[in-house]
Structure formats: C-alpha cells, structure tokens
Design a protein around this motif. Sequence first.
Motif, mmCIF file in Angstrom:
data_model
loop_
_atom_site.group_PDB
_atom_site.id
_atom_site.type_symbol
_atom_site.label_atom_id
_atom_site.label_comp_id
_atom_site.label_asym_id
_atom_site.label_seq_id
_atom_site.Cartn_x
_atom_site.Cartn_y
_atom_site.Cartn_z
ATOM 1 N N GLY A 56 1.431 10.179 2.346
ATOM 2 C CA GLY A 56 1.221 9.091 3.325
ATOM 3 C C GLY A 56 2.346 8.072 3.315
ATOM 4 N N VAL A 57 3.558 8.548 3.012
ATOM 5 C CA VAL A 57 4.727 7.655 3.028
ATOM 6 C C VAL A 57 5.569 8.000 4.267
ATOM 7 N N PRO A 58 5.811 7.013 5.162
ATOM 8 C CA PRO A 58 6.622 7.298 6.345
ATOM 9 C C PRO A 58 8.030 7.775 5.964
ATOM 10 N N ALA A 59 8.405 8.939 6.457
ATOM 11 C CA ALA A 59 9.707 9.503 6.115
ATOM 12 C C ALA A 59 10.114 10.506 7.182
ATOM 13 N N GLY A 60 11.413 10.634 7.395
ATOM 14 C CA GLY A 60 11.889 11.609 8.379
ATOM 15 C C GLY A 60 13.382 11.814 8.288
ATOM 16 N N ARG A 61 13.827 12.948 8.800
ATOM 17 C CA ARG A 61 15.257 13.229 8.841
ATOM 18 C C ARG A 61 15.903 12.513 10.017
ATOM 19 N N VAL A 62 17.219 12.346 9.944
ATOM 20 C CA VAL A 62 17.970 11.759 11.051
ATOM 21 C C VAL A 62 18.278 12.887 12.028
ATOM 22 N N TYR A 63 17.647 12.844 13.188
ATOM 23 C CA TYR A 63 17.687 13.971 14.122
ATOM 24 C C TYR A 63 18.896 13.947 15.044
ATOM 25 N N THR A 64 19.385 15.119 15.328
ATOM 26 C CA THR A 64 20.320 15.325 16.445
ATOM 27 C C THR A 64 19.516 15.981 17.583
ATOM 28 N N ALA A 65 20.174 16.177 18.708
ATOM 29 C CA ALA A 65 19.495 16.845 19.836
ATOM 30 C C ALA A 65 18.973 18.216 19.415
ATOM 31 N N ALA A 66 19.735 18.934 18.588
ATOM 32 C CA ALA A 66 19.314 20.273 18.158
ATOM 33 C C ALA A 66 18.009 20.201 17.368
ATOM 34 N N THR B 142 0.835 -1.213 0.000
ATOM 35 C CA THR B 142 0.000 0.000 0.000
ATOM 36 C C THR B 142 0.872 1.265 0.000
ATOM 37 N N VAL B 143 1.858 1.262 0.878
ATOM 38 C CA VAL B 143 2.703 2.447 1.015
ATOM 39 C C VAL B 143 3.559 2.625 -0.233
ATOM 40 N N PHE B 144 4.030 1.521 -0.778
ATOM 41 C CA PHE B 144 4.869 1.602 -1.969
ATOM 42 C C PHE B 144 4.082 2.204 -3.142
ATOM 43 N N THR B 145 2.825 1.822 -3.270
ATOM 44 C CA THR B 145 1.981 2.383 -4.328
ATOM 45 C C THR B 145 1.921 3.903 -4.185
ATOM 46 N N ARG B 146 1.787 4.373 -2.966
ATOM 47 C CA ARG B 146 1.709 5.817 -2.732
ATOM 48 C C ARG B 146 3.051 6.501 -3.018
ATOM 49 N N LEU B 147 4.155 5.821 -2.681
ATOM 50 C CA LEU B 147 5.473 6.389 -2.997
ATOM 51 C C LEU B 147 5.635 6.535 -4.516
ATOM 52 N N CYS B 148 5.224 5.508 -5.248
ATOM 53 C CA CYS B 148 5.350 5.553 -6.715
ATOM 54 C C CYS B 148 4.533 6.704 -7.290
ATOM 55 N N ALA B 149 3.347 6.933 -6.725
ATOM 56 C CA ALA B 149 2.514 8.046 -7.191
ATOM 57 C C ALA B 149 3.228 9.369 -6.912
ATOM 58 N N ALA B 150 3.815 9.480 -5.715
ATOM 59 C CA ALA B 150 4.528 10.722 -5.362
ATOM 60 C C ALA B 150 5.721 10.946 -6.283
ATOM 61 N N MET B 151 6.313 9.852 -6.754
ATOM 62 C CA MET B 151 7.472 9.950 -7.649
ATOM 63 C C MET B 151 7.053 10.147 -9.112
ATOM 64 N N ASP B 152 5.724 10.192 -9.355
ATOM 65 C CA ASP B 152 5.195 10.228 -10.734
ATOM 66 C C ASP B 152 5.640 9.012 -11.529
ATOM 67 N N ARG B 153 5.746 7.879 -10.845
ATOM 68 C CA ARG B 153 6.091 6.633 -11.512
ATOM 69 C C ARG B 153 5.103 5.547 -11.109
ATOM 70 N N PRO B 154 3.785 5.768 -11.308
ATOM 71 C CA PRO B 154 2.798 4.800 -10.823
ATOM 72 C C PRO B 154 2.981 3.407 -11.420
ATOM 73 N N GLU B 155 3.567 3.343 -12.619
ATOM 74 C CA GLU B 155 3.724 2.037 -13.280
ATOM 75 C C GLU B 155 4.634 1.091 -12.482
ATOM 76 N N LEU B 156 5.518 1.663 -11.644
ATOM 77 C CA LEU B 156 6.429 0.801 -10.867
ATOM 78 C C LEU B 156 5.693 -0.082 -9.866
ATOM 79 N N ALA B 157 4.485 0.360 -9.469
ATOM 80 C CA ALA B 157 3.749 -0.383 -8.436
ATOM 81 C C ALA B 157 2.908 -1.515 -9.021
ATOM 82 N N ALA B 158 3.036 -1.743 -10.318
ATOM 83 C CA ALA B 158 2.258 -2.835 -10.934
ATOM 84 C C ALA B 158 2.734 -4.186 -10.395
ATOM 85 N N GLU B 159 1.800 -5.142 -10.369
ATOM 86 C CA GLU B 159 2.090 -6.512 -9.875
ATOM 87 C C GLU B 159 3.323 -7.122 -10.545
#
Length: 400
Positions: free
Chosen positions: A314-324, A257-274
């Motif tokens: 809706g794709v889980p993503a985040g920066r690698v945080y320091t204390a700052a 499910t998440v991969f399909t959404r990532l492909c859409a965000a990348m404008d590469r929906p065809e990558l999520a095909a079976e």
Amino acid sequence: MTTSPPGPLADLRVVETGSLIAGPFCGQLLADFGAEVIKVEDPARGDPMREWGVHAEGTSLSWPVIARGKKSVTCDLRSAEGQRILRELVAQADVLVENFRPGTLERWGLSPEALHEINPGLVLVRVTGYGQDGPYAGRAGFGSIGEAMGGLRHVTGEPDRPPSRTGISLGDSLAGTFSALGAMMALHARQRTGRGQVVDTAIYEAVLAFMESLLPEWQLAGHRRERTGAILPGIAPSNAYPTADGAEVIIGANRDTVFTRLCAAMDRPELAAEDELGTHAARGERQRELDELISAWTRTMPTDELLDRLHEAGVPAGRVYTAADMAADPHFAARKAIVRLMHPELGDFPMQNVVPRLSDTPGEVRGLGPELGEHNDEVYGALLGADAGQLARWREAKVI
Ligand SMILES: CC(C)(COP(=O)(O)OP(=O)(O)OC[C@H]1O[C@@H](n2cnc3c(N)ncnc32)[C@H](O)[C@@H]1OP(=O)(O)O)[C@@H](O)C(=O)NCCC(=O)NCCSC(=O)C(=O)O
C-alpha cells in the motif's frame, strides 16, 4: 466522426479563433465533452499548429490532437466581410474563445461591447500573456514567459543548473484549462442573469494559481523557494530511487501511515517509531539520510519485484513512463486511457483520452483535427444560409 450519445456540452456552440495552444486547448476540452467547436482560421495559412512539432509522412502529429473533435472554417478576419461572417457566427454561439494579441479583436471591430450588442448571452473567453488590463496588457505573450513570470521556472530543475522548462507547453495548457473552467462558470451564471460576460485568462496568472504557498512563504517566513530537483524540501520520503536493473522508481511515502507501511515492507519497522522517523517533521529534517536508507534497499531488487512489494504494502510507487510504457500498460488499456482513431493517411492514431470521466454523459474524442476549411460548406450553409454561389464568391475574394 462517430455516432455515440451526445456529451454533456452537446447543446453548446463554441467559436474558436486564435492559434497555437493556450486558446485552442480550451476548445479541445470543450469539444471533448460534446460542444460543437467551430475553429475559425486564416484562409491563407491556417493555425501554425498544422505545421508544428514532430511529423510522420509529412503530416504534423500535433494538429490531430489539439484540434480533435473540432470543425474548421476559414475566414479572413482582416477583411470587413470576414468580420461580418464572424459576427453572424457569434450571434448564434454560446462561447467565443480567442487568444490574439490584446487589442486585435478591437482592431477588427469585434470588441466585447460590439459582440455583446449582437449576442448579450455570449461568453467571451480571452486568453493572453498578461490579461486585458494592467501595464503589460499590450505585450505579446507566450506560455514560456508566463511560466517564468508566474513563478514556475524558478523552482523547476536542479539547484545547480539554470531554470528548466517542463517538456510540454504547461503554461499554455494551464491557461486553456482555466479558460474552459471560466467558460463553464460564466455559462452557469448566465442561467441566472441571462447575460454573458468576459472571461479574462492571463497565462502568467494561470501558472501563479498553481504556486501553492510561494508568496506567504516569502513574506511571512523569509523563505524563497528554489529549484530542488526531484525532491520537495521537508516532504519525505518522496523521490526517485534506483533499482538493481538500473531503472528508477518513484516512491511517495510522505505521510505517517504510508511511511509505516514502507518501513514494514523494508523489514525495518523500528524506523517508523515516534522517536525515530515516524513524524513528518523528523523525516523532513533527516530527508537526505532517509533517501539514502531507502536507496540502499531499492538497489537490492529488480524493478518489478520492488514495485510488487510496494504495491502489496500500500505504498504509492511507479516507474517513470515513456510513451512505449503507456502503450504496453494493462491499466491504461483497461481504462481506455489511450484512445485510437483512424487517420486517413497514417492509419491507427493513438492519443490521450478525455479527462475526467463522467458516469452518465461521458465525453469522447469524436474525430481528429480537420482539414483547413473542411466544414466551410456545412457551417456557412447551416448557420449563415450561404448557398453555393455565395460560397464561391467568398472563395474568389479570398474571404474564406
Ligand atoms: C502568440 C502571439 C504573441 C502571436 O502574435 P502575433 O502573431 O503578432 O499576433 P496575433 O495573435 O494578434 O495574430 C496572429 C496573426 O494571425 C492572423 N490571424 C489569425 N487568425 C486569423 C484569421 N482568422 N483571419 C485573419 N488573420 C488571422 C492575425 O491577423 C495576425 O497576423 P497579421 O495580421 O499579419 O499580424 C499573440 O497571439 C499573443 O500574445 N497571444 C496571447 C497569448 C497567447 O495565447 N500566446 C500563445 C500561447 S501558445 C504558446 O505559447 C505555445 O504554443 O508555445
């Protein structure tokens, strides 16, 4: 100390002996949720954590965190009088936490049998490197060795580099966490049986508990897990990806499910095909190729723009945080993930808040680590009925 409503463990008294992290982290968790945690320290030296780690203006920044919300009394457990004091404390406690070398309590006449004679309801939490029995039981242990023998070190780091440690004392904190869980379960069982019991936490086993399917993979599939850096083989895409401004963003899209959404965000929906990369198995097989594809896309954007797109999709993503980063983050601020207390010498003192959040009876960081023996008069007065003369005699004899 603050005057907020009592936490869920406010009716529990915990005596904590031992030192460093593995036992004391259990005490930290119980104190976070309102237990009265009485830390018993060697009058001559106190817990080494008072001295360890990074300092500011000559003050250790480790101690205020690991000992937060606790009371400190001094008591020389090598002396007969000190042992008598501990017995009297234990008689009025629900839990005793210790992480001495195996056999130390017994040497001091404070074996589980002796303590249960005084207080049959006592839950005795014992944290050691290897547990209370077995061929290695007598060995001294540190979290680092537990991480090595429990399996974590072999799989941590880059494949072409020696095993790495995580930047924290993970084995110790895992042992402390299981110990707090063990204490809760033993107290729950006590409601039915009326009796306390021994909770035996071995650091290497606390680490092993987190090793997922390591053992069946080896025995049944002939597969030996190895160090694989930032990825888990076959679990894709989940990696650190470069951005146009030179940062790295962690993206986890290792579910259809998440991969399909990532492909859409990348404008590469065809990558999520079976018949393309739409299945877990196909993504696992073509992991490197997939990571390169995603990196080529993430490199085209500055970090903030990339993260906005991914969050919106809706794709889980985040920066690698320091204390700052943590200190500046509005989500951390909104949820009060960082709590700030007033240190008598250093002023504003930030640290991680309690986990988890309880809706009706939340925990709370009630104070910074105490001075050595700060609560001698209070605790020994209230629980042992010691008057000023008695306290003076104990001090004179260096018992407290
Ligand atoms: C860490 C250890 C190897 C340290 O070994 P030792 O220092 O030789 O022995 P002990 O722990 O038994 O005792 C520590 C010493 O402090 C003394 N001690 C401590 N508290 C007291 C009090 N209140 N009164 C008197 N004496 C005391 C004790 O007598 C010993 O000194 P003497 O009388 O002079 O001998 C061992 O504690 C251990 O194996 N613990 C179980 C596993 C564990 O918890 N490891 C640390 C995890 S934290 C970690 O790995 C990390 O932070 O990193």
